[in-house]
Enzyme design. Structure first.
Site, short mmCIF file in Angstrom:
data_model
loop_
_atom_site.label_atom_id
_atom_site.label_comp_id
_atom_site.label_asym_id
_atom_site.label_seq_id
_atom_site.Cartn_x
_atom_site.Cartn_y
_atom_site.Cartn_z
CE LYS A 25 1.90 -7.22 23.39
NZ LYS A 25 1.55 -8.55 22.85
CG ASP B 293 5.20 -8.81 21.96
OD1 ASP B 293 4.17 -9.32 21.51
OD2 ASP B 293 5.74 -7.80 21.45
#
Length: 446
Positions: free
Chosen positions: A127, A167
Site C-alpha cells: 500500500k 485508492d
C-alpha cells in the site's frame, strides 16, 4: 485470544508500532481468528510465520515537494509499504488523503496481503499514499504533485516488483499523471500501474469492479443463508466509485438503495436513490451530495455521517472509510432489522461493531473478502498488459463474478473446517493466511 505465543507476538507488534492504532487493530482482528489454525500447525510457529508476517518487508517514506498555482512550494510526505511478496509481486493502491500516515498505510498493506491471497491471483500485499489532498486543487496542481510523487516512487516499483493502483483520492486523473511520469523517467511502457485509462492499457470494468464485486460477494453470502437482494432495502455510505457501482449492482439485483453519503453528510431518499443524479453531482460536477435534494423533493439531507446507520434497512454496505461504524451505529442497525453488513471500504467496522453483528446473528462480509473485486480486476489488468490483450467488459465482469463467488466459497469452507460456520471474517482470515503462510514456509527464512 488465549494462545500465549500469539499474545507475545501481538505484544511485540504493539511495542514496535506505538501510535498506530489502525495497524494494531487490524493485526489483533486477524490474530483472534487464526488461533485455531496456529494451535493445529506447530510447523508454522517453528517457521516464525507470524513474526515475519507482522513486519513489512520494507517501509519507504519520502518528501514530495510541488509548486501550487500561486508559485508557492508545498511539501507533503509520501509512503510505500511493500509488505509481503510470498505469492507474487507487491500489489496495492495509493491513497491521497490528509489522514494518511504510516499507521494507515501499514494497516492497509497488512489487510492487502489476505485480500490479494483470497483472489487466487499471484499478488503480494502492499500500500502507498500521501497526506496530499486532491480536493480543491486544480488539475495542474494535482499533476505537479503526482509527477513529484512518482519521481521518487519509480525507484522502488516495477511490473514484476510492485504494481500500485488507485485508492481514495487517486482516480483515473491521478493514475494518468503518475503513469506519464513513470514512462518519462524510465523510458519504458509497462503495466506498472493499474486503474489506467482505457486508451493506454486500462481494463474495462475496473471502475465498477469494487462495487460490483461487493455485491457479487454479498449475493453469495445472502443466498447461502436463504436471503436475497430481491426486494431488500439497502443503505450505502459513501458516494465514490465503490458506493456508486455498489448502488448500481444492488439495484440491478432487485434491491432498493435509500441512502448514500459523502464526508459532509448523507441523503435519504425513500423512493430509492436516483443514481444518475448522484453520478452527475459527484463525477461530473464534483459537488457535495447535498445538491441531490434540490431536485428530489422527497429526499432529505442531514449534516454529519454517522446518522446514516439509523435509517432502517435490510442490508448495510459501508463504502466510505475505516471505522465508520462504531458500536452505537451497529446497535442502531440491529435494532432497525438489518440482517447483513458487507464492507466495501477497508475496515469500516470497529471491533465493538463486529461484536454487535455476531451477537445479533447478522451476516457479516469482511472487507478483505467483500471488497476484493477492485484488486482482483487490477490483477486482470496486469494479465491483459502482460499478454498485450484487451478483454471486453463482459469478459472481465464474468471473471470478476467468478472470483468473488470463489472468495465466498473459500471463506465459507474455512469457517466450517475450523469450527466457526457462518463466521466469514474468520473464514477470510484463515483462507487468506494459509496460502501465504505455506508459501513463506516453502521459501525458507527470508
Amino acid at each position: 485470544m488465549k494462545n500465549e505465543y500469539m499474545l507475545s507476538v501481538l505484544e511485540t507488534v504493539k511495542k514496535r508500532n506505538p501510535g498506530e492504532p489502525e495497524f494494531i487493530q487490524a493485526v489483533t482482528e486477524v490474530f483472534e481468528t487464526l488461533e485455531p489454525v496456529i494451535e493445529k500447525r506447530p510447523d508454522l510457529v517453528k517457521a516464525g510465520v507470524l513474526e515475519r508476517l507482522v513486519e513489512p518487508d520494507r517501509q519507504i517514506v519520502f518528501r514530495v515537494p510541488w509548486v501550487d498555482d500561486n508559485g508557492k512550494v508545498q511539501v507533503n510526505r509520501g509512503f510505500r509499504i511493500q509488505y509481503n511478496d510470498a505469492i507474487g509481486p507487491y500489489k496495492g493502491g495509493i491513497r491521497l488523503h490528509p489522514s494518511v500516515y504510516m499507521g494507515i498505510i501499514k494497516f492497509l498493506g497488512f489487510e492487502q496481503i489476505f485480500k490479494n491471497s483470497l483472489t487466487t491471483l499471484p499478488m503480494g500485499g502492499a500500500k502507498g499514499g500521501s497526506d496530499f489532498d486532491p480536493k480543491g486543487k486544480s488539475d495542474n496542481e494535482v499533476m505537479r504533485f503526482c509527477q513529484s510523487f512518482m519521481s521518487e516512487l519509480y525507484k522502488h516499483i516495477g511490473k514484476d516488483i510492485d504494481v500500485p493502483a488507485g485508492d481514495i483520492g487517486t482516480g483515473a486523473r491521478e493514475i494518468g499523471y503518475m503513469f506519464g511520469m513513470y514512462k518519462k523517467l524510465t523510458g519504458e511502457w509497462s503495466g506498472i500501474l493499474t486503474g489506467k485509462g482505457i486508451p493506454y492499457g486500462g481494463s474495462l470494468a475496473r471502475t465498477e469492479a469494487t462495487g460490483y464485486g461487493l455485491c457479487y460477494f454479498t449475493d453469495e453470502m445472502l443466498k447461502a443463508n436463504g436471503k436475497s437482494f430481491e426486494g431488500a432495502t439497502v443503505v450505502i455510505s459513501g458516494s465514490g466509485n465503490v458506493a456508486i457501482y455498489a448502488c448500481q449492482k444492488a439495484t440491478a439485483l432487485g434491491a432498493k438503495v435509500v441512502a448514500m453519503s459523502d464526508s459532509n453528510g448523507y441523503i435519504h431518499d425513500p423512493d430509492g436513490i436516483d443514481l444518475a443524479a448522484v453520478k452527475q453531482i459527484k463525477e461530473v460536477e464534483r459537488k457535495r451530495i447535498k445538491e441531490y435534494v434540490a431536485t428530489h423533493p422527497n429526499a432529505t439531507y442531514t449534516e454529519g455521517c454517522s446518522g446514516i446507520w439509523t435509517i432502517p434497512c435490510d442490508i448495510a454496505l459501508p463504502c466510505a472509510t475505516q471505522n465508520e461504524i462504531n458500536k452505537e451505529s451497529a446497535e442502531a442497525l440491529a435494532k432497525n432489522g438489518c440482517y447483513a453488513v458487507s464492507e466495501g471500504a477497508n475496515m469500516p467496522s470497529t471491533p465493538e461493531a463486529i461484536e454487535v453483528y455476531f451477537a445479533n446473528g447478522m451476516l457479516y462480509g469482511p472487507a478483505k473478502a467483500a471488497n476484493a473485486g477492485g484488486v482482483a480486476t487490477s490483477g486482470l489488468e496486469m494479465s491483459q498488459n502482460s499478454l498485450r490483450l484487451s478483454w471486453s467488459f463482459e469478459e472481465v465482469d464474468e471473471k470478476l463474478h467468478g472470483i468473488m463467488k470463489n472468495i465466498f466459497a473459500a471463506c465459507d469452507s474455512a469457517s466450517k473446517e475450523y469450527g466457526m460456520p457462518g463466521n466469514y471474517m474468520a473464514g477470510a482470515n484463515i483462507a487468506g493466511f494459509l496460502k501465504v503462510a505455506e508459501a513463506m514456509k516453502a521459501q525458507g527464512c527470508v
